[in-house]
Design a protein around this motif. Structure first.
Motif, short mmCIF file in Angstrom:
data_model
loop_
_atom_site.label_atom_id
_atom_site.label_comp_id
_atom_site.label_asym_id
_atom_site.label_seq_id
_atom_site.Cartn_x
_atom_site.Cartn_y
_atom_site.Cartn_z
N GLY A 60 38.89 15.36 -4.88
CA GLY A 60 37.75 16.25 -4.64
C GLY A 60 36.82 15.80 -3.53
O GLY A 60 35.77 16.42 -3.31
N ASP A 61 37.16 14.71 -2.83
CA ASP A 61 36.32 14.25 -1.73
C ASP A 61 36.31 15.28 -0.60
O ASP A 61 37.32 15.93 -0.33
CB ASP A 61 36.81 12.91 -1.19
N GLN A 62 35.18 15.39 0.07
CA GLN A 62 35.05 16.29 1.21
C GLN A 62 35.02 15.55 2.53
O GLN A 62 35.22 16.15 3.59
CB GLN A 62 33.78 17.14 1.07
N TYR A 63 34.77 14.24 2.48
CA TYR A 63 34.67 13.45 3.70
C TYR A 63 35.36 12.11 3.48
O TYR A 63 35.42 11.58 2.36
CB TYR A 63 33.19 13.19 4.06
N PRO A 64 35.89 11.50 4.54
CA PRO A 64 36.47 10.16 4.41
C PRO A 64 35.39 9.12 4.18
O PRO A 64 34.22 9.31 4.54
CB PRO A 64 37.17 9.95 5.76
N TYR A 65 35.77 8.02 3.57
CA TYR A 65 34.81 6.97 3.27
C TYR A 65 35.48 5.62 3.43
O TYR A 65 36.62 5.50 3.84
CB TYR A 65 34.23 7.17 1.85
N PHE A 66 34.74 4.58 3.11
CA PHE A 66 35.22 3.22 3.27
C PHE A 66 36.01 2.79 2.03
O PHE A 66 35.72 3.27 0.92
CB PHE A 66 34.03 2.29 3.50
N SER A 72 31.98 13.31 12.57
CA SER A 72 31.02 12.49 11.83
C SER A 72 30.96 12.93 10.37
O SER A 72 31.33 14.05 10.03
CB SER A 72 29.63 12.58 12.46
N THR A 73 30.48 12.05 9.51
CA THR A 73 30.36 12.33 8.08
C THR A 73 28.91 12.16 7.66
O THR A 73 28.15 11.43 8.31
CB THR A 73 31.25 11.39 7.25
N PRO A 74 28.50 12.78 6.56
CA PRO A 74 27.12 12.56 6.07
C PRO A 74 26.99 11.19 5.43
O PRO A 74 27.98 10.49 5.21
CB PRO A 74 26.95 13.69 5.04
N TRP A 75 25.77 10.80 5.15
CA TRP A 75 25.52 9.52 4.48
C TRP A 75 26.16 9.53 3.10
O TRP A 75 26.10 10.51 2.38
CB TRP A 75 24.03 9.26 4.34
N TRP A 104 30.97 3.40 12.95
CA TRP A 104 30.27 3.58 11.68
C TRP A 104 28.98 2.78 11.67
O TRP A 104 28.82 1.82 12.42
CB TRP A 104 31.15 3.22 10.50
N THR A 105 28.05 3.21 10.85
CA THR A 105 26.73 2.61 10.80
C THR A 105 26.33 2.32 9.36
O THR A 105 26.78 3.00 8.43
CB THR A 105 25.69 3.53 11.46
N VAL A 106 25.49 1.31 9.19
CA VAL A 106 24.99 0.90 7.87
C VAL A 106 23.47 0.90 7.93
O VAL A 106 22.87 0.32 8.85
CB VAL A 106 25.51 -0.49 7.47
N ASP A 107 22.84 1.53 6.96
CA ASP A 107 21.39 1.58 6.88
C ASP A 107 20.88 0.29 6.24
O ASP A 107 21.20 -0.02 5.09
CB ASP A 107 20.96 2.79 6.05
N GLN A 108 20.11 -0.48 6.98
CA GLN A 108 19.53 -1.73 6.48
C GLN A 108 18.04 -1.57 6.19
O GLN A 108 17.29 -2.55 6.23
CB GLN A 108 19.74 -2.83 7.53
N ASN A 139 24.61 3.93 1.74
CA ASN A 139 23.93 3.49 2.97
C ASN A 139 24.89 3.42 4.16
O ASN A 139 24.61 2.73 5.14
CB ASN A 139 23.27 2.13 2.74
N ARG A 140 26.05 4.11 4.08
CA ARG A 140 27.02 4.07 5.15
C ARG A 140 27.43 5.47 5.56
O ARG A 140 27.39 6.40 4.76
CB ARG A 140 28.28 3.30 4.73
N ARG A 141 27.86 5.58 6.80
CA ARG A 141 28.42 6.84 7.27
C ARG A 141 29.22 6.57 8.54
O ARG A 141 28.98 5.60 9.27
CB ARG A 141 27.33 7.88 7.56
#
Length: 836
Positions: free
Chosen positions: A689-695, A426-429, A445-449, A432-434
């Protein structure tokens, strides 16, 4: 909220036109500059006439100040320094060929950044005008400048509608981030604002948008965070954070001056003033000053109501993130005030000094020392001067080193550093996505609405599984995914307890899923899903095991605590927790492996082999069922002989820092672990320099294993054999390791025919590698004969065919003595007389 009717008499400071103002950092003086050749300096808390400085340039376009000097820029391109002690001209700092548009000073006042209509920015040493740094890669002229609270970064708003963030810690400033599509395109002399301002905690920026909103952006990942919207009907002309970051002030062409609360993004005060183009907060008092396009100055004492003025008295407030990284349970816990108290009680008496106390020896804390902000690189902390009882804190005493020490709570009693819990995959927020889960099956993956979340589950193999999407009112924060189903968990909220939810992909009954609640006060720290069981570790250090359809099988308390994470494969579960404290002040990390079905413990509270200051980044089982670990130094390890008590050891399979693609510093990248399958390391490449994958959805990469044996010899193009030996040695060590893992599997399970055939093939492959290595040793010369015989002795061949081939290799190179000894060894093997 209704408009505040407070009216303050304006002071005619300058003629009609652009007008600028700034408080000195200590708040004792207010400087204004406008279109005439007079700069005015007003004393705080004084209704007297200002001090006028008459020998200035006309058409001033920018002003900046420290406690000793102030700097003014004008349309003729000159940047001039004036003394606040003598109120006279001191020196010409620099000159540009086109009009000056903005000036920004570093918090220590030692460097001044100058923006003009030229396509470059000058950063000049205020003590030595010959020392100048340049930013020359701008496509359009800059309009606004803003320094980070630490002085390490400079935000530049350009007239092309792009915000550039530069790192200015070296002689050659480098571009750190670029934000396109945030601000609108403006002319250099436009009264509308596109200024990007740093939040006082340094972790975020805020900028006005074309839609008349203020957008907050994270400094670290560049993602959009909270928005201040719905307040203005006209274009924004100015914006500024309060000194502690608790409030945001904005003005616009709709005659409105608004005060927003940072935490809620709600308007707490409205003021009706026309033509406001610049304003500033007093650094320490409830005073707000602004100027209009008509050249009038308004100084507003007791600007905020008593209710809102309390917000100004708070300590440094966090930037408005959608999900604040400092509030998540990932080790970045928000700083606790001295002595562990949230806020010292005002009614408790201040302690008197004891004889020869620290305060007596060091003297009273100065006003500057008490109120100053910490200017650290990450901008995430603040300075504790006196505590609530009038005593100095112990922040000057260094604890154990490392970046985590800055965020460690300040206590009178020492506290160890622990390994914090995390959910593998898992990745941190980020905004509004993670990602809740990433593996070879798919990703969740989830999106904060705001009021709820939306969860999406996607698979790589869409022929076997169908993607699905659902609305999540429970706010799931952890997930696991495999071929059989998807597992979720959510934290406790309000009156609802923490919950675990399992949804199988296929079922032959009408009931498709199940959910269960944990006891009150218990939170989920990690979950895992196998073909047989659901495993949940909790904040009370319980390990809870369920079947795939919700039947509780086991509940026990983990010996090592607090719990860190868990993983599972078929009937095996692996749990990790904190153990004893080591000499470096950090707890050791312990693991336990158990077979649930047979109720057997394979390894109990053994140590996870981590390097100094190392952290676990990923824990999972390989496709063959062997525990794997990826640490923060970029090393992938696998657990050998883990089915035998006391025989397990962590063996490195791959050191990503030694990959050929990183040789010579050609690339700067890190890797996010996903899985170990088909004798390869599957991961996601992280760049920039990213530490986590993203969209958008990242691509998976795979790397062959390469055990870090020895440093390979330098290749000689004229003699390829120089690198062949080390390559074969590494292949031998790696193949022997994989053979050992397969042997353990075959011995511990009811192996099928294909597994036994694979075991025999791997044994032959290892012997073939030794035969090739023998060829290299014989080619090197007679003096390598003893090593060559040692290589032959490692062969497992019982048929004698490979030993016969080894004798022929020695004979081909004329190594008669070696050939004779190999033949003797073959005879001993044949007679069963060789020593094991």
């Amino acid at each position: 909220m209704s408009t505040v009717t407070q009216r303050v008499r304006g002071r005619p400071a300058h003629p009609n036109g652009p007008t600028f103002l700034i408080y000195t950092p200590d708040g004792t003086k207010l400087i204004t500059a406008g279109s005439n050749n007079v700069i005015r300096v007003y004393a705080t808390d004084s209704d007297g006439e200002p001090t006028n400085i008459d020998d200035c340039q006309e058409n001033n376009t920018a002003v900046a100040a420290s406690n000793e000097i102030f700097i003014a820029g004008s349309e003729d391109g000159s940047v001039t320094v004036y003394s606040l002690e003598t109120y006279y001209y001191e020196s010409l700092l620099t000159r540009c060929t086109l009009p000056i548009r903005d000036i920004a000073l570093t918090p220590d006042g030692m460097w001044a950044a100058v923006a003009s209509d030229e396509l470059e920015i000058k950063i000049v040493d205020t003590r030595d005008m010959k020392r100048v740094l340049y930013i020359r890669d701008l496509p359009k002229p800059p309009k606004h400048l803003s320094f980070h609270p630490s002085g390490s970064y400079l935000a530049v708003s350009c007239t092309d509608g792009i915000v550039y963030v530069y790192s200015v810690t070296t002689e050659d400033p480098t571009l750190s981030r670029k934000f396109d599509g945030l601000i609108r395109r403006l002319e250099p002399d436009d009264e509308k604002s596109s200024k990007t301002i740093w939040h006082p905690d340094g972790r975020a920026l805020a900028t006005p948008t074309a839609t008349r909103e203020v957008q907050v952006i994270s400094r670290d990942d560049g993602e959009k965070q909270r928005t201040f919207s719905g307040g203005h009907m006209g274009d924004i002309t100015a914006l500024a954070w309060s000194p502690n970051g608790a409030l945001l002030a904005t003005s616009a062409s709709d005659r409105k001056l608004l005060i927003w609360e940072t935490k809620t993004q709600k308007i707490v005060a409205r003021y009706d003033y026309a033509g406001v183009i610049n304003f500033t907060w007093h650094p320490r008092q409830n005073i707000f000053s602004f100027v209009t396009s008509e050249g009038e100055l308004f100084i507003c004492p007791d600007f905020l109501s008593p209710e809102n003025a309390q917000l100004l008295q708070k300590p440094l407030q966090p930037a408005p993130f959608i999900h604040d990284p400092l509030s998540e349970t990932s080790g970045n816990a928000r700083k606790v005030l001295t002595n562990g108290l949230k806020r010292p009680s005002d009614d408790r008496a201040r302690r008197e000094g004891s004889p020869e106390s620290l305060d007596d020896l060091l003297g009273p804390v100065s006003e500057d020392e008490e109120d100053a902000f910490v200017e650290d690189d990450d901008g995430a902390g603040y300075l504790d001067g006196l505590n609530g009882y009038g005593k100095r804190t112990y922040d000057h005493v260094n604890g154990f080193g490392g970046p985590d020490a800055k965020r460690r709570a300040t206590h009178l009693s020492w506290q160890p550093r622990i390994h914090h819990s995390f959910q593998p995959g898992s990745t941190p927020w980020r905004g509004n996505r993670r990602y809740l889960c990433l593996n070879l099956t798919g990703f969740v993956w989830t999106v904060d609405q705001d009021t709820h979340h939306t969860v999406t589950v996607e698979f790589y193999d869409r022929e076997c599984h169908r993607d699905f999407h659902f609305t999540d009112p429970y706010l799931y924060d952890k997930a696991c995914l495999n071929e059989h189903g998807t597992l979720f968990s959510c934290p406790p909220a309000k009156e609802n307890a923490a919950m675990v939810f399992y949804r199988p992909h296929e079922t032959w009954t009408s009931r498709a899923d199940w959910r269960t609640q944990l006891p009150a006060g218990e939170d989920v720290t990690a979950i895992s899903l196998s073909d047989s069981y659901v495993v949940v570790t909790t904040s009370t250090n319980y390990v809870r095991v369920f079947t795939l359809f919700g039947l509780p099988v086991k509940v026990y308390r983990q010996k090592s605590s607090p719990t860190v994470t868990c993983a599972s494969w078929r009937d095996y579960i692996l749990t990790m927790g904190n153990g004893p404290v080591g000499g470096d002040g950090c707890t050791s990390l312990l693991y336990t492996i158990e077979n649930v079905k047979r109720d057997e413990v394979c390894q109990s509270e053994d140590v996870v082999a981590l390097p100094k200051d190392g952290q676990v980044k990923g824990v999972f089982f390989s496709d063959q069922g062997d525990p794997c670990l990826y640490d923060s130094t970029g090393v992938l390890l696998i657990l050998q002989h883990w089915r035998m008590q006391g025989q397990s050891r962590w063996v490195p399979l791959l050191d990503t820092k030694t990959l050929e693609r990183l040789a010579g510093g050609r690339k700067e990248e890190t890797y996010w672990p996903v899985a170990v399958a088909q004798d390869k390391f599957h991961c996601i490449i992280l760049k920039g320099g990213d530490q986590y994958p993203y969209f958008p959805k990242p691509l998976l990469s795979e790397f062959e294993f390469k055990v870090p044996c020895t440093t390979a010899a330098v290749e000689d193009p004229s003699n390829p054999a120089t690198s062949e030996g080390p390559r074969l040695e590494e292949s031998f060590v790696r193949s022997s390791l994989m053979l050992s893992l397969l042997e353990d599997l075959v011995q511990a399970t009811n192996a099928n025919h294909s597994q036994k055939t694979e075991l025999s093939r791997r044994e032959v492959d290892v012997d073939k590698l030794l035969l090739q290595l023998l060829n290299v040793e014989c080619r090197e010369g007679e003096e390598r004969g003893m090593k060559a015989l040692e290589v032959v002795g490692l062969m497992r061949d019982r048929s004698g065919k490979l030993l016969e081939a080894a004798g022929k290799v020695a004979g081909r190179y004329g190594r008669a003595v070696l050939q004779e000894k190999i033949n003797e060894l073959a005879e001993q093997r044949l007679m069963g007389m060789d020593e094991e």
